[in-house]
Scaffold this motif. Structure first.
Motif, PDB file in Angstrom:
ATOM      1  N   THR A 234       0.836  -1.203   0.000  1.00 20.08           N
ATOM      2  CA  THR A 234       0.000   0.000   0.000  1.00 20.08           C
ATOM      3  C   THR A 234       0.867   1.247   0.000  1.00 20.08           C
ATOM      4  OG1 THR A 234      -1.750  -1.169   1.180  1.00 20.08           O
ATOM      5  CG2 THR A 234      -1.791   1.237   1.273  1.00 20.08           C
ATOM      6  N   PHE A 235       1.911   1.239   0.814  1.00 20.66           N
ATOM      7  CA  PHE A 235       2.807   2.388   0.878  1.00 20.66           C
ATOM      8  C   PHE A 235       3.490   2.621  -0.467  1.00 20.66           C
ATOM      9  CE2 PHE A 235       7.016   4.226   1.747  1.00 20.66           C
ATOM     10  CZ  PHE A 235       6.612   5.428   2.310  1.00 20.66           C
ATOM     11  N   MET A 236       3.895   1.554  -1.149  1.00 22.70           N
ATOM     12  CA  MET A 236       4.557   1.710  -2.452  1.00 22.70           C
ATOM     13  C   MET A 236       3.652   2.407  -3.458  1.00 22.70           C
ATOM     14  SD  MET A 236       7.083  -1.476  -3.238  1.00 22.70           S
ATOM     15  CE  MET A 236       7.442  -0.827  -4.856  1.00 22.70           C
ATOM     16  N   LYS A 237       2.357   2.146  -3.370  1.00 22.26           N
ATOM     17  CA  LYS A 237       1.417   2.785  -4.294  1.00 22.26           C
ATOM     18  C   LYS A 237       1.341   4.291  -4.053  1.00 22.26           C
ATOM     19  CE  LYS A 237      -1.416  -1.330  -4.747  1.00 22.26           C
ATOM     20  NZ  LYS A 237      -2.678  -1.974  -4.386  1.00 22.26           N
ATOM     21  N   LYS A 238       1.629   4.706  -2.817  1.00 17.34           N
ATOM     22  CA  LYS A 238       1.535   6.124  -2.458  1.00 17.34           C
ATOM     23  C   LYS A 238       2.905   6.805  -2.416  1.00 17.34           C
ATOM     24  CE  LYS A 238      -2.445   5.115   0.441  1.00 17.34           C
ATOM     25  NZ  LYS A 238      -2.993   5.129   1.789  1.00 17.34           N
ATOM     26  N   LEU A 239       3.935   6.103  -2.792  1.00 17.55           N
ATOM     27  CA  LEU A 239       5.303   6.591  -2.648  1.00 17.55           C
ATOM     28  C   LEU A 239       5.548   7.902  -3.392  1.00 17.55           C
ATOM     29  CD1 LEU A 239       8.031   5.996  -1.394  1.00 17.55           C
ATOM     30  CD2 LEU A 239       8.582   4.615  -3.382  1.00 17.55           C
ATOM     31  N   ASP A 240       4.896   8.099  -4.516  1.00 21.41           N
ATOM     32  CA  ASP A 240       5.117   9.316  -5.301  1.00 21.41           C
ATOM     33  C   ASP A 240       4.734  10.583  -4.544  1.00 21.41           C
ATOM     34  OD1 ASP A 240       6.118   7.881  -7.442  1.00 21.41           O
ATOM     35  OD2 ASP A 240       4.151   7.673  -8.380  1.00 21.41           O
ATOM     36  N   SER A 241       3.840  10.453  -3.590  1.00 20.44           N
ATOM     37  CA  SER A 241       3.378  11.638  -2.861  1.00 20.44           C
ATOM     38  C   SER A 241       4.080  11.833  -1.515  1.00 20.44           C
ATOM     39  CB  SER A 241       1.867  11.545  -2.638  1.00 20.44           C
ATOM     40  OG  SER A 241       1.569  10.441  -1.814  1.00 20.44           O
ATOM     41  N   VAL A 242       5.083  11.015  -1.243  1.00 22.20           N
ATOM     42  CA  VAL A 242       5.778  11.076   0.039  1.00 22.20           C
ATOM     43  C   VAL A 242       6.999  11.985  -0.070  1.00 22.20           C
ATOM     44  CG1 VAL A 242       7.043   9.714   1.762  1.00 22.20           C
ATOM     45  CG2 VAL A 242       5.006   8.773   0.668  1.00 22.20           C
ATOM     46  N   ASP A 243       7.131  12.897   0.886  1.00 15.59           N
ATOM     47  CA  ASP A 243       8.329  13.732   0.968  1.00 15.59           C
ATOM     48  C   ASP A 243       9.416  12.934   1.665  1.00 15.59           C
ATOM     49  OD1 ASP A 243       7.209  15.971  -0.249  1.00 15.59           O
ATOM     50  OD2 ASP A 243       6.404  16.715   1.642  1.00 15.59           O
ATOM     51  N   LEU A 244      10.569  12.862   1.042  1.00 19.00           N
ATOM     52  CA  LEU A 244      11.658  12.052   1.578  1.00 19.00           C
ATOM     53  C   LEU A 244      12.869  12.901   1.901  1.00 19.00           C
ATOM     54  CD1 LEU A 244      11.458   9.133  -0.996  1.00 19.00           C
ATOM     55  CD2 LEU A 244      10.645   9.101   1.359  1.00 19.00           C
ATOM     56  N   GLU A 245      13.576  12.495   2.912  1.00 15.70           N
ATOM     57  CA  GLU A 245      14.835  13.114   3.301  1.00 15.70           C
ATOM     58  C   GLU A 245      15.918  12.046   3.240  1.00 15.70           C
ATOM     59  OE1 GLU A 245      15.277  16.338   4.101  1.00 15.70           O
ATOM     60  OE2 GLU A 245      13.141  16.780   3.828  1.00 15.70           O
TER      61      GLU A 245
END
Length: 90
Positions: free
Chosen positions: A43-54
């Motif tokens: 589920t998280f992988m499907k939403k990965l594009d919208s995640v801000d990463l550091e």
């Protein structure tokens, strides 16, 4: 933007590496405990594009992935040997 894409790629690689183990993990004694977490990763992988990463977050996840894989070496190695022996005996 390029840095964000690199971070996403690195994170996606970690998650995909873990998810590729799903068929083997299902057959391990501990596998049923991990299936819920694997579904959350999907589920998280499907939403990965919208995640801000550091960078620090991705480094921490990479280390955690490496530790997880290391902990699974023994059980997966034993499982694969058992599978190979069963296949050979058939």
């Amino acid at each position: 933007m390029q840095e964000h894409d690199e971070l996403q790629s690195r994170l996606r690689n970690c998650l995909q590496t873990i998810l590729e183990l799903e068929p083997d993990l299902e057959d391990l004694e501990i596998g049923h405990d991990l299936m819920k977490e694997l579904n959350m990763l999907k589920t998280f992988m499907k939403k990965l594009d919208s995640v801000d990463l550091e960078e620090d977050d991705v480094l921490r996840i990479e280390k955690a992935t490496a530790n997880f894989l290391k902990e699974l070496e023994g059980p997966l190695s034993l499982y694969r040997k058992q599978q190979a022996a069963r296949h050979y005996l058939q």
